[in-house]
Each structure stands twice: as structure tokens, then as C-alpha cells.
Motif scaffolding. Sequence first.
Motif, PDB file in Angstrom:
ATOM      1  N   LEU A  34       0.808  -1.218   0.000  1.00 17.85           N
ATOM      2  CA  LEU A  34       0.000   0.000   0.000  1.00 17.85           C
ATOM      3  C   LEU A  34       0.840   1.266   0.000  1.00 17.85           C
ATOM      4  O   LEU A  34       0.498   2.251  -0.654  1.00 17.85           O
ATOM      5  CB  LEU A  34      -0.924  -0.013   1.233  1.00 17.85           C
ATOM      6  N   MET A  35       1.957   1.261   0.725  1.00 16.73           N
ATOM      7  CA  MET A  35       2.707   2.500   0.957  1.00 16.73           C
ATOM      8  C   MET A  35       4.075   2.558   0.312  1.00 16.73           C
ATOM      9  O   MET A  35       4.710   3.607   0.326  1.00 16.73           O
ATOM     10  CB  MET A  35       2.871   2.722   2.468  1.00 16.73           C
ATOM     11  N   THR A  36       4.549   1.451  -0.245  1.00 20.00           N
ATOM     12  CA  THR A  36       5.901   1.480  -0.812  1.00 20.00           C
ATOM     13  C   THR A  36       5.968   1.496  -2.332  1.00 20.00           C
ATOM     14  O   THR A  36       7.064   1.700  -2.862  1.00 20.00           O
ATOM     15  CB  THR A  36       6.716   0.268  -0.304  1.00 20.00           C
ATOM     16  N   PRO A  37       4.870   1.263  -3.063  1.00 18.62           N
ATOM     17  CA  PRO A  37       4.999   1.273  -4.530  1.00 18.62           C
ATOM     18  C   PRO A  37       5.585   2.558  -5.091  1.00 18.62           C
ATOM     19  O   PRO A  37       6.309   2.522  -6.094  1.00 18.62           O
ATOM     20  CB  PRO A  37       3.559   1.068  -5.006  1.00 18.62           C
ATOM     21  N   VAL A 133       0.940  11.017  -8.204  1.00 16.34           N
ATOM     22  CA  VAL A 133      -0.119  10.412  -9.007  1.00 16.34           C
ATOM     23  C   VAL A 133       0.144  10.666 -10.487  1.00 16.34           C
ATOM     24  O   VAL A 133       0.130   9.740 -11.310  1.00 16.34           O
ATOM     25  CB  VAL A 133      -1.501  10.968  -8.600  1.00 16.34           C
ATOM     26  N   ALA A 134       0.395  11.937 -10.829  1.00 14.74           N
ATOM     27  CA  ALA A 134       0.591  12.295 -12.238  1.00 14.74           C
ATOM     28  C   ALA A 134       1.831  11.618 -12.825  1.00 14.74           C
ATOM     29  O   ALA A 134       1.790  11.034 -13.912  1.00 14.74           O
ATOM     30  CB  ALA A 134       0.691  13.813 -12.368  1.00 14.74           C
ATOM     31  N   ALA A 330       0.891   5.463  -7.568  1.00 12.00           N
ATOM     32  CA  ALA A 330      -0.045   6.538  -7.247  1.00 12.00           C
ATOM     33  C   ALA A 330      -0.841   6.213  -5.993  1.00 12.00           C
ATOM     34  O   ALA A 330      -1.308   7.113  -5.280  1.00 12.00           O
ATOM     35  CB  ALA A 330      -0.989   6.769  -8.421  1.00 12.00           C
ATOM     36  N   ASN A 331      -0.977   4.913  -5.700  1.00 13.00           N
ATOM     37  CA  ASN A 331      -1.738   4.509  -4.519  1.00 13.00           C
ATOM     38  C   ASN A 331      -1.092   5.004  -3.231  1.00 13.00           C
ATOM     39  O   ASN A 331      -1.779   5.258  -2.237  1.00 13.00           O
ATOM     40  CB  ASN A 331      -1.859   2.983  -4.481  1.00 13.00           C
TER      41      ASN A 331
END
Length: 628
Positions: A34-37, A133-134, A330-331
Motif C-alpha cells: 500500500l505504501m511502498t509502490p 499520481v501524475a 499513485a496509490n
Amino acid sequence: MDTLLTLKRWLVGRPLKTREQAHVKIGVLKGMALMTPDALSSVAYATDQMELILAVLIGAGMAEQRITDVLGFSMLGTALIVCLAFLLYLAYRNIIAHYPMGGGAYSIGLNDLGRVWGLSAAATLIVGYTLTVAVSVAAGVDAVAPVIPFVGAHKLLFNVLLTLVIMFVNLRGTGESAAVFVPFTYLFIGCILLLGVGAGIQALRHPEEIHLPTAAGMHAVQGMSLFLFLKMFANGCSALTGVEAVSNSVPVFKDPSVKRAQRTLLALIVTLSGLFFIVSTVATVHGLRYDPDVPLIHQEALEVFGDHGIGYAITVLISLATMCILVIAANTAFTGCPALWSTMARDGYMPRWMLHKGDRLVYSNGIVFLTFISLLLTIGFEANVSRLIPLYGVSVFYTFTISQLGMLARLLRERERGWKTRLVLTAFGVLMSGLACATFLVTRFLDGAWLVLVCVPLMVVMFIKMAGHYKQIREDLRYDFSQPFCASDTGITIVPIASVNKASVNALRYAVTNFKNVIAVHVVTGDTEEEMEHKTKKIEEEWERLNSGVRLIVIHSQYRAVAKRLQRFVEFELQKYSPENITIVLPQFITRRWWHKLLHNKTGGVLLAWLILNKSVKVVTVPFRLSK
């Protein structure tokens, strides 16, 4: 309405009760997904960004060994960046321990350095998250474009669609979004490890194809300067983006949340360092140059596994895995940014609605707002990674600098056991991240980095204005308990009526039941005096038949403006009564179809808006629903 609700349930899922909060929290395994991508995905373009700078030193027809010597500087940059990564781990590990409610650089800046430092860190974090995100989605689409030409021909469309998909996945809740992204995260890690193993086997089988940089060769590189190296180092530091996300989102972890967050952060730094070394090493020893149309990882996969048969299938798999990790990077922003906004809202620096958790126990308002801003950036910069990176780099490394500077101030203030060693390491981290930030700002100023210098101060002023507004509200609403509570006997209740109909009689009945001294007011308009007199006589006859016992006041409007005449009547009554002793009861009928509203005048709405915006009188609307 039922159709929209059904669609929402299908897209988002059933509402969760507050007591189900514990079931949506995550552990280290899902925390990595959830937090490392964001951080892991930067491995896919960080080496590219370093080679982009080194490309000016590589000439046409240059020997492979000479190319490898030039690329040796990217290996040196990689080593320094990995060192910085572990210094950041030490800083954010302490931040997680001291600020278990989240907030990261914002919290430490606010509490250890001062309000402006904290708010500027928050502003740059927000810029960084929206750019995450972009940039991530754009880089993901770029990664798969060589394999799927249709995607490459419609990049902007796929950027928008993928951003919306990630938004809906996150609206379904933390647990579900983590479950969706777990396979893709670990698939990417596995693919890069496979690339490293494949490259190692190839090196053992064909050592003649491998070229290692030498110290003498690197020293002999023409045109390499300290400034160019710093520029390359700054670009490569994009590999560290997203490291702060764990410290911003500590509350989403299962208890003990601090320990789980720290373990997730350590796992991230170790994994990130290993993958970064693999990508940089393979590119260097094979002399693979920067190509704006073919990402470096795709080049490496082709070099190691080939372009036919099973080897090409593995190459395609690596490209798809890279696209997936870049897109779901982006997550990280969708987890970290709404959490940051909620922390700021709790402190009064963001709108209160950022605190609201939606049906699925996530900050749904923040998720939707982040999507909107990110899509504006994607469209405005045409989903071009190179145009977005300058804004990205300054934002990310400013927050890194603030985080470590805050820890430096805390160490000097508290001076706990072993503080001197940590002070030296933290000071070195401040120097390196500050250097990267300054280099990004100077070298990419005209490329768009200047926007950060404009946006961040404006955002800080906006945050301070918000806090001032909330403070003023608290002052205005604070009740003085020294004054005795007493109800006033003098007052008036006004019921504007258009005619004697079910809606107006319904409102009148409500007013008489709940208030004293009720009067009804009717405004007459017409093209001639005779017409107005006729309308007056008609309303008075109907009123008499009603026999309500309520006094009716009929007002003629020579300018045919009903709302304005009612406004003047209210202002006249305000000369006799204080605002808190005047109540306006407005009849309002509700149409069955949305387009029915377009067929009626807006007198009641205009009066309601005027009363709410300009006067302090009490306003009550009494609805009457039409049957057809």
C-alpha cells in the motif's frame, strides 16, 4: 436516486460501521503493497534520470568501455543515494516513534521548528503527492507503450482512465486496496530480482560481454564536473520519493502501529536499495544508454533475456510488471495525502471536511480531491514525465530536509543517550538532501521548478488564513456563561405566502403551532392598479375563508419584484425587533422530477439566500412534496 445508490454500492461496496475500523487496518505485508509502490517504482526511472544527465558526455561511436566508464558515475550516485536512504530511515523511524498519529515532515516541522516550517513542509508534501499520481501513472503508461503501441498512441486517455481506476479502488477501503495491489508489488520485486539473477548468470557465462568501470577510466572522462555530478545525483534521488508515506500514515497499521510502521519502513529501504543497485549495475556493465522512447528496464530485459521465445515473454512480463508498479505507485499518494490532510484539518489548517471518513472508513473526500488535482496536472503537462519531474524533485527533497532538520533540533534539545552520533548522521543527511533540493531548484528552475517557489508560499498563506478563520469562529461562538439564560417574550414570526394553497397553509400551521405573534405577508404585483386591486381583494377573501386567526399583510410592489419587497419588509421589522427575535417560515414545495424545478420561479430561494447571507434572523423552511 436508487440507481445512483446502487451504482455507488457496486463501485465502493457496503458501508462499514465505525467499530469495524480494526478490520480494515493493515500489517507489514499489506503495508509494503500500500505504501511502498511509490518508492519502489522510482527504481524504474531513477537510473534513467541519472543517465539523462550523463548522455551529454556520451558521443556517437564511443567505445563500449568508455560508455561504461561514463555510466560508472551513475553507480557512484546510486551508492550515495542508498546511503541517504538509510539516513532517511533513521530520521523517519524516530518521527514515527514521536508522532504516532501521523503527519511526518509536517508534524515534526510544526512542533520542532515552527509553524511556517511545518506548513511549508505540508505544502511541499501535498505538491509531491499530487505529482506522485501524475508522474507514476504517466511513467507506467510510458513503460508499456513500447510493448503495446495502442497505449502509446493514446497516452493521455490511458493516464486519465488509470487514475480514475486507482481512485475507485481506494474508495473501497484501505484493506481492499492493499489486497488488490499486493500481487503487483511483489511481482515487480520478483521481476527485478529475476533480472538481477539473469544478468548474473549471463555475466558468468559470457564474461567478455561485461564491462566494469575503472577509476582511471572515470577520471579520464572529458566534461565531467562537480555541478554535472550534483545534477545527476539530484535526478537519481527521485528513487527516494515516497519514503515519507509510511510516517504520514502510521494510524492505518494494526497495533502496535508504531512497531509495524517502523518495520515496514525498514523493509522498504532494504528492498529499494537492492532493486536500485540491480537496475544501475545492469545498465552500467552493459553500457546501456538513455533512450527517451525505450525505458532502461525494458532495454535491460532485452539485453539479458533476448527478443524472441521465452526470453521475450519474460521481457514483456517485466515491462508489464514495471507498468503496474508505476501505476499503483499513485496509490501511495492516495493513502498518504488524505491522511496528511486529515492531520492538518485536526490542527485547523485544512477544511474540516477533510476529517470525514466515508462509507468504507477512508478519507473519501481527500481521495476525490486528490484525484481532481492530479488530473488537472496530468492534462496540463500532457502526461510528460520529464516536464513533471522538476516540480517533483524540489518538493520531495524539501520535505526530506525539513524532516531531518526537525530531528536535528530535537536531538540538540533533548540530548538523549548516544545523541552525538545520531547528530552527526542527521546533519550529514540534512546536507545531502538539502544539496539535492538546491540542485534541483537551480538546474531545473526554468523547466518548472519555479512553480514550487510560487505555489508553496501561497499554500502556506492559505493554511494560515484557514486557521485564523477557525480561530475566529471559536471566538465568535464561545458562549459567555456569566450572562443568565432567558427566553424573550417579544418576537415576531413572518410567513411569506404566494397564495392560499396547501404549501403555504402547511407552513402557516407549523408557524402557529410552534411560535407566537405570527403574521402572514403577501406581495401583490400587476401591470395595472386595477389588476393589483383585484388580486388584493381575491387574496383577502380567501384569507377570510381560511379563518386562521392570523393577521395578513398585503403589500403592493410597483416594480414587480416580490423578493425585494419581502426583503424591505424584513428590514422594516428589524427596526422594531432584534434579529434573534424574528423568525421567517418559508413554504417550499418539492417537485417530483428534476426538470420540474426549471418551470418555477425562485422567489423563495432568493429570499432564503438573502436572509442567510445578509441577516441574522432565524429561517425555517417547511417542505410540501408534490404527488406528481
